[in-house]
Design an enzyme around this catalytic site. Structure first.
Site, PDB file in Angstrom:
ATOM      1  N   ASP A 194       7.484  -6.576   0.965  1.00 46.77           N
ATOM      2  CA  ASP A 194       6.140  -6.261   1.432  1.00 46.77           C
ATOM      3  C   ASP A 194       5.443  -7.594   1.677  1.00 46.77           C
ATOM      4  OD1 ASP A 194       3.440  -5.616   1.741  1.00 46.77           O
ATOM      5  OD2 ASP A 194       3.574  -3.890   0.398  1.00 46.77           O
ATOM      6  N   TYR A 200       1.653  -2.987  -5.647  1.00 49.53           N
ATOM      7  CA  TYR A 200       0.692  -2.074  -5.044  1.00 49.53           C
ATOM      8  C   TYR A 200       0.846  -0.716  -5.715  1.00 49.53           C
ATOM      9  CZ  TYR A 200      -1.600   0.769  -1.437  1.00 49.53           C
ATOM     10  OH  TYR A 200      -2.398   1.652  -0.773  1.00 49.53           O
TER      11      TYR A 200
END
Length: 392
Positions: A183, A111
């Protein structure tokens, strides 16, 4: 999960405190920033954590507490903290667990804002980091130093859907006294249980699949109680990254249908990935459910389903633009995890802040499309994609 509930049952009931809320089936929204005490002794006891309770909205709220209990159950965690966004949860981990001179290992394909945050911490607070090809768990071990404090894992990764062997990386981490954090936004607790695989912490952008309806912003962090408490102290108490009770309630409501939605997301994305993989005009498809995926075998081992995200390459930036502009049912939008199907051009949108060289190193081509496959009729999604591809 509580009493070994299935994910279908847990999603509906996790976090519910029926007796405490006068029998209300839906957790109430507590719009309160302060809480009164019966006397001074009770006020002191609650303030000093000698008695459970709430005293100030930034530091805790019954609605927020219910959400934290819910994600703790879904992730089989000792503790959890809810935050105002996924990035505030990530920032709470970095700021709460790292100090100047510490080192982090994380995926080269990740990300983008996670990387931007580490750049800021490196420039201003002397936190060091190393990017690795996270599709090989051994690269984490090879990159570790004496000052390494955190292995950051994103699996599946954003936007290439790379898979990391969580159990193997966590094993390396524990041998060296390093924290392993995952994550889990793309997978969700429906598809993957990082803590059961050995991770210490799990992070979610609850804005995505947990909320599920593109109408809120929220983050969640769950895992070892001591680590969560450190992150809470810095991220919530000091930095004020708390979640509003209305947003917490929306996440709780979204979680109730999580299992049903993820089942549909999984099935639709699998069908779409296979369709794209067979289309002669599509250069490459990235989806862990495909046998051609580099880490398909690992994904089968650690995931119960392959998720709703599919990325694919249509050739170049101009081809990507023409493809997006030709879409009808599928919307052009950032974010992901809602009930609607959306697509974006990663190089010019979420990862535009990276240099061409950095994007190339991360494997993000100029023609890469990242798509969040929704819960619509899969044949209708496929038809829209096919007509758009034909107009490239």
């Amino acid at each position: 999960m509580k009493n070994n509930r299935s994910i279908y049952t847990a999603s509906v009931h996790a976090g519910s405190e029926i007796k405490e809320h006068f029998g209300a089936s839906s957790t109430p929204v507590f719009n309160a920033s302060l809480y009164r005490f019966t006397d001074a002794d009770e006020g002191a006891a609650v303030h000093n954590l000698q008695k459970p309770g709430y005293y100030y909205g930034r530091l805790g709220n019954p609605t927020t507490g219910a959400l934290e209990n819910a994600i703790s159950e879904l992730e089989s965690a000792e503790a959890a903290v809810a935050t105002g966004s996924g990035m505030s949860a990530i920032a709470a981990v970095f700021a709460g667990l790292l100090k100047s001179g510490d080192h982090v290992v994380l995926p080269a394909s990740r990300y983008s804002t996670t990387g931007y945050l580490l750049n800021h911490l490196s420039d201003h607070f002397n936190v060091e980091f190393t990017y690795v090809d996270a599709t090989s768990a051994a690269n984490y071990r090879a990159a570790a130093r004496e000052n390494t404090k955190l292995f950051w894992i994103e699996s599946p990764s954003n936007p290439l859907l790379n898979i990391t062997d969580i159990a193997e990386v966590a094993s390396f981490a524990h041998e060296a006294g390093i924290i392993a954090a995952v994550d889990n936004t793309f997978a969700t607790p429906f598809n993957q249980s990082p803590l059961a695989l050995g991770a210490d912490l799990v992070v979610h952008s609850a804005t995505k699949y947990l909320g599920g309806h593109s109408d809120l912003t929220a983050g969640l962090l769950a895992g070892r109680a001591d680590l969560v408490q450190k992150a809470r102290e810095v991220g919530i108490v000091y930095f004020g990254g708390s979640i509003a009770p209305q947003a917490a309630w929306l996440v709780l409501r979204g979680i109730k249908t999580l299992a049903l939605r993820m089942e549909r997301h999984n099935n639709n994305a699998y069908a779409i990935a296979n369709m794209l993989n067979e289309h002669p005009s599509v250069k490459a498809v990235f989806y862990p459910g495909l046998e051609s995926h580099k880490n398909h075998e690992i994904a089968k081992t650690q995931m119960k389903g392959f998720g709703g995200m599919v990325s694919f390459d249509v050739g170049g930036a101009e081809e990507a633009k023409r493809f997006l502009n030709a879409l009808d049912l599928v919307a052009i939008a950032t974010s992901l995890g809602g009930v609607e199907t959306i697509a974006q051009h990663s190089a010019s949108m979420t990862h535009a802040g990276l240099s061409p060289e950095e994007r190339a190193k991360a494997g993000i081509s100029d023609g890469l499309i990242r798509m969040s496959v929704g819960i619509e009729d899969p044949d209708e999604i496929a038809a829209d994609l096919k007509q758009a591809i034909e107009r490239i």
